[in-house]
Each structure stands twice: as structure tokens, then as C-alpha cells.
Design an enzyme around this catalytic site. Structure first.
Site, PDB file in Angstrom:
ATOM      1  N   LYS A 166      -2.207  -1.497  -3.813  1.00 39.00           N
ATOM      2  CA  LYS A 166      -3.061  -0.316  -3.771  1.00 39.00           C
ATOM      3  C   LYS A 166      -2.220   0.946  -3.842  1.00 39.00           C
ATOM      4  O   LYS A 166      -1.260   1.038  -3.079  1.00 39.00           O
ATOM      5  CB  LYS A 166      -3.844  -0.346  -2.462  1.00 39.00           C
ATOM      6  CG  LYS A 166      -4.687   0.848  -2.203  1.00 39.00           C
ATOM      7  CD  LYS A 166      -5.336   0.705  -0.871  1.00 39.00           C
ATOM      8  CE  LYS A 166      -6.156   1.925  -0.591  1.00 39.00           C
ATOM      9  NZ  LYS A 166      -6.752   1.875   0.702  1.00 39.00           N
ATOM     10  N   LYS A 193       0.857  -1.184   0.000  1.00 37.84           N
ATOM     11  CA  LYS A 193       0.000   0.000   0.000  1.00 37.84           C
ATOM     12  C   LYS A 193       0.891   1.231   0.000  1.00 37.84           C
ATOM     13  O   LYS A 193       1.699   1.428   0.906  1.00 37.84           O
ATOM     14  CB  LYS A 193      -0.904   0.007   1.224  1.00 37.84           C
ATOM     15  CG  LYS A 193      -1.772   1.246   1.278  1.00 37.84           C
ATOM     16  CD  LYS A 193      -2.828   1.182   2.357  1.00 37.84           C
ATOM     17  CE  LYS A 193      -3.623   2.457   2.369  1.00 37.84           C
ATOM     18  NZ  LYS A 193      -4.653   2.453   3.414  1.00 37.84           N
ATOM     19  N   SER A 242     -10.140   5.540  -5.029  1.00 33.53           N
ATOM     20  CA  SER A 242     -11.057   6.661  -5.233  1.00 33.53           C
ATOM     21  C   SER A 242     -10.555   7.681  -6.253  1.00 33.53           C
ATOM     22  O   SER A 242     -11.322   8.175  -7.073  1.00 33.53           O
ATOM     23  CB  SER A 242     -11.308   7.345  -3.886  1.00 33.53           C
ATOM     24  OG  SER A 242     -10.085   7.768  -3.308  1.00 33.53           O
TER      25      SER A 242
END
Ligand code: PBG
Length: 333
Positions: free
Chosen positions: A258, A205, A284
Site C-alpha cells: 500500500k 505500507k 484514496s
């Protein structure tokens, strides 16, 4: 047609031969996007009858539990098998130690039960991290110097994960990037008898600016500093493999990268280095980029969505978390 000096025809490669008709193209298509690959992230808020659009994420909403139940039922009809839950926690319930995160009657815990009541077959994935619960918007406990404390945070994450398992979550997904949390959560869940609850580990991440709209949705932007002491440097690839190796050793069942789009190389590398399923989070900001350009009429939205998600599968993702999930499910029907 090229020929040699004797006038003999040479074999002339013509890749276009296999692109001639739609049927031929379908026959040689290498990557297939399916509704079964999709995990739909959903934002849940307190209240009743609430459905509030997120300004930086058009057509994405924060739902109160009752309307979220309806949304889950709707997308289940579209063939979506799994959802990932993110709570909007009222400011009054946030505290330094993120205690609300393991409240048995907390928002996430109640939502998991509510979904299981109406759609027990839908896989419910819960996010394990403190940022929605922290007055500072950080994923861990913050000390007086503003440092994010690793080991004390893990103690809370373990309680949070256990409370999700107890509520009926199928998969817990630690997204906090503290060291050692996967192992601690696995050990605690096993000790409590939750052997069957899987761990989807956000192993690679990155400290990414692509999370902006999500932080608007949850009102969880860091109040000071940034997340660079725990999330990874976007410049690093080998370090992702180190994180992956640790999370596998600690008991991760599914590995996640991510964001997705700016990290397709990382997805491909991880896929080559493991036999575990690999998930990609189409975050997003990636969603917002496409929606914004589509609203301007600058791109063909549907085609761009399919092309983008296909690139993630082609890179090696088995699963994709995406806010586009219901739209894509409809397109694939
Ligand atoms: C935090 C968390 C974040 C996202 C999922 N879990 C944001 C962050 O790390 O600040 C981002 C998801 C998205 O942007 O769609 N635990």
C-alpha cells in the site's frame, strides 16, 4: 519483406499477427481482472439515514450503518465478495489510549454484526489501527514527547482485533505498522479460539501522500508530525521484503502492499518471494487522481480504471482493495 543475399525470405517476426482481431487478442491475453479479485473499502459513520459524499473522493460516501447495509447488499448483487470497513469516530469518543477501538458496542463492532445479519456470506475485513480513535490522528499511542509507542500500542491493537473477531469479522487487517503486532494478534486470537479469523497484514505500507483523501474521509489526518517513524520510506524496496518475512513468520495469511500504483515493483518483488496471496491497496489518492482528471474530461475514466487495476494484477496482486470496486464490477458484467 527482408531477404538474404540469395533472395531467400528470412523469418520476419510479426507480433502484430496476434493482435489482429478482438478474438485473437482475447485468446492471448495474459492478465484477467475479475470481480472476485476486488475488495471494496467502505466508510461507516454514526447516525441513521446518512449518506455523505467525501469531497476529495467523488462518488464515495460515509454511510450510517443502516444505509451501509443497503450498500453492501447492492454490491453483493454485483458479485463483490469482500468489503473492508473504516469507521468515522466522533471527536468525543477519541482518547489517548484509543479505548473506543475495542468497545464491544463500538461502531465497527455493530457494523460487522449488521452486515452479517443481512449478508452472512460477504467477507468482512476490519482495519486494526488507532488513527480513527486517536485525538492525534496517529496509528499508535503517543507519549508526552510526541513519540509513537510500539509495545503499549500493540496491547490495544490486540484488544481491538479480538473485539472484531468476536463481532464476527472474517479477516482482521492491521494497518498500523507497529513492530510485532501480527504475531501478538495471532497469538491472542488463537488463545481465544478465533483460529479461523485470518490476518491480512499491511506489511509494506509506505509513508505516502496518497492517503490524503482517506484522512479527509475519516477526519484522521495527523495533528502533528508525520507517520515516518512507523510507515516505510517510499525509497525502500528491500526493506519491504524484510517486513514481509517478519509478518509471514508472525502468522500473516495475506500480504498487502500500500499504496499500489507507485509501488508496482514492490508488488512484483513480494509476489516472487512468497506463496501467500498478495493484496494491493489502490488508495484514496489514486482514486482521486483518476476522478479529478475524468471530471475535467481529460481522460477516459473507465478505460483508465481498468488499465490501472490490470497493472496491479499484472504486477502480481491477487486481490485489490479499491474504491472503484462497484464501478468495475458493473464494467466487467
Ligand atoms: C490508517 C489507514 C490509512 C489508510 C488505511 N488505513 C491512512 C494512513 O495510514 O494514514 C489509507 C487508505 C487510503 O488512502 O485509501 N491505519
Amino acid at each position: 519483406m527482408p531477404a538474404d543475399s540469395q533472395g531467400q525470405r528470412l523469418i520476419f517476426p510479426r507480433p502484430r499477427r496476434l493482435r489482429r482481431t478482438p478474438t485473437l487478442r482475447r485468446m492471448v491475453q495474459e492478465t484477467h481482472l475479475s470481480v472476485r479479485d476486488l475488495i471494496y473499502p467502505l466508510f461507516v459513520m454514526e447516525g441513521e439515514g446518512q449518506k455523505v459524499e467525501i469531497p476529495s473522493m467523488p462518488q464515495c460516501y460515509r454511510y450510517s450503518v443502516d444505509l451501509l447495509q443497503e450498500e453492501v447488499a447492492r454490491v453483493a448483487e454485483l458479485g463483490i465478495n469482500a468489503i473492508a470497513l473504516f469507521p468515522v469516530i466522533p471527536e468525543a469518543k477519541k482518547d489517548e489510549n484509543g479505548r473506543e477501538s475495542y468497545n464491544e458496542d463500538g461502531l465497527v463492532q455493530r457494523t460487522v454484526k449488521a452486515i452479517k445479519q443481512v449478508r452472512p456470506e460477504i467477507l468482512v475485513i476490519t482495519d486494526v489501527a488507532l488513527d480513527p480513535y486517536s485525538p492525534y490522528g496517529h496509528d499508535g499511542i503517543v507519549d508526552e514527547k510526541g513519540q509513537i509507542l510500539n509495545d503499549p500500542t500493540i496491547e490495544v491493537l490486540v484488544k481491538q482485533a479480538l473485539s472484531h473477531a468476536k463481532a464476527g469479522a472474517d479477516i482482521v487487517a492491521p494497518s498500523d505498522m507497529m513492530d510485532g503486532r501480527v504475531g501478538a494478534i495471532r497469538k491472542a486470537m488463537d488463545a481465544e479460539g478465533y483460529f479461523d479469523v485470518a490476518i491480512l497484514a499491511y506489511c509494506a505500507k509506505y509513508a505516502s501522500a496518497y492517503y490524503g483523501p482517506f484522512r479527509d474521509a475519516l477526519d484522521s489526518a495527523p495533528k502533528f508530525g508525520d507517520k515516518k517513524t512507523y510507515q516505510m520510506d517510499p525509497a525502500n524496496a528491500r526493506e519491504a521484503l524484510k517486513e514481509v518475512a517478519l509478518d509471514i513468520a508472525e502468522g500473516a495469511d495475506i500480504l498487502m502492499v500500500k499504496p499500489a500504483l507507485a509501488y508496482l515493483d514492490i508488488i512484483a518483488k513480494i509476489k516472487q518471494s512468497t506463496h501467500l496471496p498478495v493484496a494491493a491497496y489502490n488508495v484514496s489518492g489514486e482514486y482521486a487522481l483518476i476522478k479529478a482528471a475524468a471530471q475535467q474530461g481529460w481522460i477516459d475514466e473507465k478505460t483508465v480504471i481498468l488499465e490501472t487495476l490490470t497493472s496491479m494484477k499484472r504486477a502480481g496482486a491477487d486481490l485489490i482493495l479499491t474504491y472503484f470496486a462497484p464501478e468495475v464490477a458493473l464494467m466487467l458484467q
